[in-house]
Design a protein around this motif. Structure first.
Motif, mmCIF file in Angstrom:
data_model
loop_
_atom_site.group_PDB
_atom_site.id
_atom_site.type_symbol
_atom_site.label_atom_id
_atom_site.label_comp_id
_atom_site.label_asym_id
_atom_site.label_seq_id
_atom_site.Cartn_x
_atom_site.Cartn_y
_atom_site.Cartn_z
ATOM 1 N N GLY A 296 0.911 -1.235 0.051
ATOM 2 C CA GLY A 296 -0.210 0.041 -0.053
ATOM 3 C C GLY A 296 0.748 1.221 0.104
ATOM 4 O O GLY A 296 1.319 1.446 0.980
ATOM 5 N N ASP A 298 -0.050 4.030 0.206
ATOM 6 C CA ASP A 298 -0.603 5.255 1.273
ATOM 7 C C ASP A 298 0.203 4.947 2.604
ATOM 8 O O ASP A 298 0.300 6.059 3.346
ATOM 9 C CB ASP A 298 -1.963 5.099 1.516
ATOM 10 C CG ASP A 298 -2.655 3.538 1.838
ATOM 11 O OD1 ASP A 298 -2.000 2.697 1.294
ATOM 12 O OD2 ASP A 298 -3.365 3.321 2.859
ATOM 13 N N LEU A 336 -3.113 3.509 -4.907
ATOM 14 C CA LEU A 336 -2.635 3.240 -3.765
ATOM 15 C C LEU A 336 -1.977 1.669 -3.806
ATOM 16 O O LEU A 336 -1.155 1.186 -2.509
ATOM 17 C CB LEU A 336 -3.789 3.137 -2.613
ATOM 18 C CG LEU A 336 -4.440 4.208 -2.261
ATOM 19 C CD1 LEU A 336 -5.454 4.055 -1.094
ATOM 20 C CD2 LEU A 336 -3.524 5.591 -2.193
ATOM 21 N N LYS A 339 -4.626 -2.769 -3.638
ATOM 22 C CA LYS A 339 -5.850 -2.726 -3.164
ATOM 23 C C LYS A 339 -6.691 -1.972 -4.093
ATOM 24 O O LYS A 339 -7.972 -2.022 -3.907
ATOM 25 C CB LYS A 339 -5.811 -2.462 -1.762
ATOM 26 C CG LYS A 339 -5.116 -1.196 -1.357
ATOM 27 C CD LYS A 339 -4.753 -0.994 0.056
ATOM 28 C CE LYS A 339 -3.998 0.260 0.276
ATOM 29 N NZ LYS A 339 -3.873 0.473 1.832
#
Length: 468
Positions: A296, A298, A336, A339
């Motif tokens: 991820g 993020d 991101l 996902k």
């Protein structure tokens, strides 16, 4: 930064990613290395493994853990709960959200059902493991546990609040551990009346699969606390290594320079697939951009925001070259990673990374805005730029006492980050495999420091300069 923890589990098929396109296959990518004896590497790893379980600071008996609690029923929390169940230890999985608890329990049941379907567990064993996990919405249920592990979001305020609750609820003899991947264990411990019983237990995702466990020693963590965490790791069949308390501990601290250089290489002329192909060809389970997409993008973005790096970058007073501009823009585009089906690569058709013209355009626009003329960068430079800062930081970890011995850095990377076992780990590789050994490493670090004066991780560690 939990980012990085998925590397070992990744499919080795990704090693072929764009290798042909970028001409970095074994026949074309002859990195400067010398032969390492397979027997010597095997002996080194065996000795290093035996030393990992030695408790720094003296001998102490570990506490007997008969019941445990895990706070947070997300991916990490449910995985850690499975580690306890696999070791035959009853565990409370706790989360204030009934929905999160339901999802966490369902994930655990599906995982054991899958193990049964694959023939890895008998029906009786799978049922027994599931029965050892119970769900509770309130921390107040942890009144009789021997250890509680927090696995909530990487926000210091949230973690301190959880630890204060655990301190007020758990028996005075209970150990309180955090699964944080980078936050200050001493600050977390200060939220309790028992900092001597607080430590880090940093599992790698997925916790029930990955073999590494970083046991993080705070400045007041007792020898008994560390011994108990290490013994618990052994019961869970983990490779447990003791790390001192600093940002990122051993693994993620060393990884920072690796990730930074990967981002700099994009600015200077590389494409994500080119960098990933070189690192995969070297033997890493996957390259930095595939890895970031898997965990991820993020996560790193949140860390940069929380630590003010984005704000610092916008200020004219910082002299350090910022590495986050491109990944910041990527996240702000909503990419991101796997996902969201888009990150550095496109995953619309499945888990296989596919190059995306939108990312190429992002990189080209960024270079134009920064006035950077892209250049051709060969595989040898890509490998150096990513791996040498990692090795240098490993020496700094030993120098600072964060790692007890050089081999602890190597074992962290073999078991947590997908480093190729055939060359023993980053420090062993630098000493015994890379051509020229440590003198050549210092020479190369100094050369890159001259070329990149605004990047501090090129300065050789004092220990490395004096090493023989």
């Amino acid at each position: 930064m939990n980012s990085v923890h998925f590397a070992v589990r990744a499919s080795l098929q990704k090693r072929s990613l764009c290798a042909a396109r970028f001409n970095v296959g074994p026949a074309n990518c002859k990195f400067s290395t010398s032969a390492a004896s397979a027997e010597a590497v095997k002996a080194y790893v065996a000795k290093a493994e035996s030393e990992m379980s030695v408790v720094p600071g003296g001998k102490s008996s570990a506490k007997d853990v008969k019941k445990a609690a895990v706070v947070g029923a997300g991916t990490m929390g449910s995985g850690i709960a499975m580690c306890f169940a696999n070791a035959g230890i009853p565990v409370l999985l706790m989360d204030a959200s009934a929905e999160a608890l339901s999802l966490g329990l369902d994930k655990i049941k599906r995982a054991y059902a899958s193990s049964f379907d694959k023939g890895k567990l008998s029906a009786e064993a799978a049922e027994r493991c599931v029965s050892l996990v119970s769900a509770e919405q309130s921390i107040d249920a942890a009144v009789d546990v021997d250890i509680a592990i927090e696995a909530v979001s990487e926000r210091m305020a949230v973690k301190k609040a959880v630890f204060a609750r655990l301190d007020a609820t758990c028996p005075p003899s209970a150990i309180l551990a955090s699964n944080t991947s980078f936050l200050d264990i001493d600050e977390i411990g200060a939220a309790t009346t028992r900092p001597q019983s607080v430590c880090g237990m940093h599992f790698f995702s997925p916790a029930q699969v990955m073999p590494l466990l970083e046991v993080v020693r705070g400045k007041t963590s007792s020898v008994e606390t560390i011994a108990t965490a290490l013994a618990l790791g052994v019961r869970m069949r983990k490779r447990a290594v003791v790390a001192g308390n600093c940002f990122g501990f051993i693994g993620n601290r060393c990884l920072e320079g690796y990730i930074r250089e990967a981002m700099y290489l994009l600015e200077e002329g590389c494409e994500p697939a080119q960098v990933d192909a070189v690192l995969a060809d070297f033997g890493m389970a996957m390259g930095p951009f595939t890895m970031s997409d898997l965990s991820g993008n993020d996560i790193g973005y949140s860390i940069r925001k929380d630590f003010g790096l984005k704000t610092m970058h916008e200020s004219p007073n910082t002299n350090e070259r910022y590495y986050g501009a491109l990944p910041d823009k990527l996240v702000e585009m909503g990419r991101l990673g796997q996902k969201t089906k888009k990150g550095w690569y496109d995953y619309s058709a499945g888990r296989k990374p596919v190059e995306d013209a939108a990312v190429t355009k992002l990189i080209e626009t960024h270079r134009a805005e920064k006035g950077i003329t892209p250049r051709t960068i060969d595989a040898a430079e890509i490998l150096d730029r990513c791996l040498l800062p990692l090795v240098n930081e490993g020496f700094k970890c030993v120098e600072d006492g964060v790692a007890t011995r050089e081999s602890d850095v190597d074992m962290t990377y073999l078991y947590g980050y997908g480093w190729p076992r055939s060359n023993g780990g980053p420090i062993y590789w630098a000493r015994h495999v890379r051509e020229g050994g440590l003198p050549k490493l210092v020479e190369d670090l100094n050369r890159y420091a001259e070329q990149h004066p605004t990047v501090s991780h090129w300065k050789p560690s004092g220990l490395l300069r004096s090493a023989k």
